[in-house]
Write an enzyme that holds these catalytic residues in place. Structure first.
Site, PDB file in Angstrom:
ATOM      1  N   ASP A  32       0.936  -1.228   0.034  1.00  0.00           N
ATOM      2  CA  ASP A  32      -0.086  -0.049   0.049  1.00  0.00           C
ATOM      3  C   ASP A  32       0.963   1.173  -0.045  1.00  0.00           C
ATOM      4  O   ASP A  32       0.491   2.246   0.630  1.00  0.00           O
ATOM      5  CB  ASP A  32      -1.005  -0.036   1.307  1.00  0.00           C
ATOM      6  CG  ASP A  32      -1.696  -1.393   1.189  1.00  0.00           C
ATOM      7  OD1 ASP A  32      -2.036  -1.890   0.236  1.00  0.00           O
ATOM      8  OD2 ASP A  32      -1.892  -1.608   2.423  1.00  0.00           O
ATOM      9  N   GLU A 213     -10.917  -1.319  -3.830  1.00  0.00           N
ATOM     10  CA  GLU A 213     -10.432  -0.561  -2.830  1.00  0.00           C
ATOM     11  C   GLU A 213      -9.207   0.249  -3.256  1.00  0.00           C
ATOM     12  O   GLU A 213      -8.970   0.446  -4.670  1.00  0.00           O
ATOM     13  CB  GLU A 213      -9.724  -1.609  -2.001  1.00  0.00           C
ATOM     14  CG  GLU A 213      -8.715  -2.615  -2.377  1.00  0.00           C
ATOM     15  CD  GLU A 213      -8.324  -3.399  -1.473  1.00  0.00           C
ATOM     16  OE1 GLU A 213      -9.091  -3.955  -0.481  1.00  0.00           O
ATOM     17  OE2 GLU A 213      -7.354  -4.157  -1.552  1.00  0.00           O
ATOM     18  N   HIS A 278      -2.784  -1.137  -5.320  1.00  0.00           N
ATOM     19  CA  HIS A 278      -2.827  -0.085  -4.259  1.00  0.00           C
ATOM     20  C   HIS A 278      -1.627   0.828  -4.784  1.00  0.00           C
ATOM     21  O   HIS A 278      -0.723   1.040  -4.018  1.00  0.00           O
ATOM     22  CB  HIS A 278      -2.597  -0.903  -2.987  1.00  0.00           C
ATOM     23  CG  HIS A 278      -3.254   0.206  -2.051  1.00  0.00           C
ATOM     24  ND1 HIS A 278      -4.180  -0.125  -0.997  1.00  0.00           N
ATOM     25  CD2 HIS A 278      -2.652   1.213  -1.516  1.00  0.00           C
ATOM     26  CE1 HIS A 278      -4.588   0.994  -0.414  1.00  0.00           C
ATOM     27  NE2 HIS A 278      -3.572   1.731  -0.635  1.00  0.00           N
ATOM     28  N   ARG A 308       4.718  -8.276  -0.426  1.00  0.00           N
ATOM     29  CA  ARG A 308       4.444  -7.165  -1.787  1.00  0.00           C
ATOM     30  C   ARG A 308       5.557  -5.940  -1.363  1.00  0.00           C
ATOM     31  O   ARG A 308       5.752  -5.703  -0.334  1.00  0.00           O
ATOM     32  CB  ARG A 308       3.027  -6.721  -1.295  1.00  0.00           C
ATOM     33  CG  ARG A 308       2.056  -7.667  -1.647  1.00  0.00           C
ATOM     34  CD  ARG A 308       0.718  -7.065  -1.100  1.00  0.00           C
ATOM     35  NE  ARG A 308       0.446  -6.893   0.269  1.00  0.00           N
ATOM     36  CZ  ARG A 308      -0.448  -6.374   0.880  1.00  0.00           C
ATOM     37  NH1 ARG A 308      -1.517  -5.923   0.246  1.00  0.00           N
ATOM     38  NH2 ARG A 308      -0.380  -6.247   2.312  1.00  0.00           N
TER      39      ARG A 308
END
Length: 340
Positions: A32, A213, A278, A308
């Site tokens: 993120d 999202e 994201h 990630r």
């Protein structure tokens, strides 16, 4: 003497070349990711889970060498003590704000919270916890981002329609100030196409989750784009989709937002890039290059955890003013740094 000068010139050339090129990922882990550029510096954050950390650097391509510090540690217990996700730092109305999602250990109570810092340098001064930021319905909410358009502030986020998991939608609401939502939330996107509805989790009580999202604003020409992540983050199918609205439209009217039916940035097994998503956007310091920052996995099945890692790459615009993100680049590719 000539030999020494030649050696020095070669050394300087090597240093310049080293500063001019880089390889992804920027860090070994960092889901993120988010960054902004202000007054000669990039400020970067990503999900740490149990605290908020801030990076500061003149060259985002060399984030691993950047100054960074913890700016906030949550209380030991309470509604915003656990599962701290997707922080974003913004400079609004003369102050710095960090928005993040948190709960008390139970995902169904995830909400958006905010910190404030009145220092001109967010690495200095005091970060003060201010409040929860919610609309009147106060439903489950994560991945908040704030943008300004024609003097008005708006918040966009991912939320539930009701009180049960199963589908995450994208909402928008007007803001009275950086800490206060005014009026009702409006849903502008829900998972509906095949590419954004991959989310089997094997739970007999909750067999499927459809996800929109991580909404992020991108302005160019006379259009506003919201680029968001679709499908569940634990699948390799996690990818980016796009909504678009005319700059003159009512942003709080769902009809103003049109969704592209296909993903605009997705996994590329041939380049060993899986579940890219994201994202956020930034420009080079000279303002002439457009870049996308996103996280991705190196292997299939790496899931929705610390495997990630954050990556950046340039993108362009077509003649009609639409973004052309291209394909996710291999991590062994040598790239030129954002132009200073």
């Amino acid at each position: 003497m000539i030999r020494i000068l030649v050696c020095l010139m070669l050394l300087v050339g090597t240093v310049v070349q080293a500063q001019d090129t880089f390889r992804n990922p920027l860090l070994s882990k960092g889901p993120d990711p988010w960054c902004i550029y202000k007054d000669g510096y990039y400020y970067y954050m990503h999900t740490m889970g149990n605290h908020l950390e801030l990076w500061k650097t003149k060259n985002i391509a060399f984030l691993k060498d950047a100054e960074h510090k913890t700016i906030w540690t949550p209380p030991a217990a309470g509604p915003f003590s656990r599962d701290i996700w997707a922080p974003e730092i913004h400079f609004l109305r003369g102050k710095w704000y960090v928005y993040f999602a948190a709960d008390g250990g139970d995902n169904q109570y995830h909400r958006i919270y905010a910190l404030e810092n009145s220092s001109q340098d967010p690495m200095k001064g005091d970060w003060v916890f201010k409040s929860k930021v919610a609309d009147a319905e106060d439903k489950w909410a994560i991945d908040a981002s704030v943008f300004e358009h024609r003097g008005k502030l708006y918040m966009i986020w991912s939320g539930w329609e009701g009180n049960k998991n199963g589908r995450q939608d994208i909402y928008i609401a007007a803001m009275k100030d950086p800490l206060t939502i005014s009026g009702k939330r409006v849903r502008i996107s829900k998972p509906e196409y095949a590419w954004e509805t991959k989310g089997d989790i094997g739970d007999p009580n909750l067999r499927h989750v459809d996800v929109n999202e991580g909404p992020e604003m991108l302005k160019y020409g006379k259009r506003l784009f919201i680029v968001y992540s679709g499908s569940a983050c634990w699948t390799d199918d996690y990818a980016l989709g796009m909504l678009v609205a005319d700059e003159d439209s009512d942003l709080l009217d769902p009809a103003s937002w049109k969704k592209k039916p296909e993903a605009v940035f997705k996994q590329l097994p041939g380049n060993n890039v899986y579940a890219p998503g994201h994202n956020s956007f930034f420009t080079s310091p000279d303002g002439k290059e457009y870049w996308i920052l996103y996280h991705a996995n190196d292997h299939p099945g790496d899931g929705c955890g610390d495997k990630r890692s954050p990556r950046i790459q340039r993108f362009t615009w077509d003649k009609e003013g639409w973004p052309v993100f291209g394909k996710p680049i291999r991590t062994d590719s040598l790239l030129k740094s954002p132009r200073l």
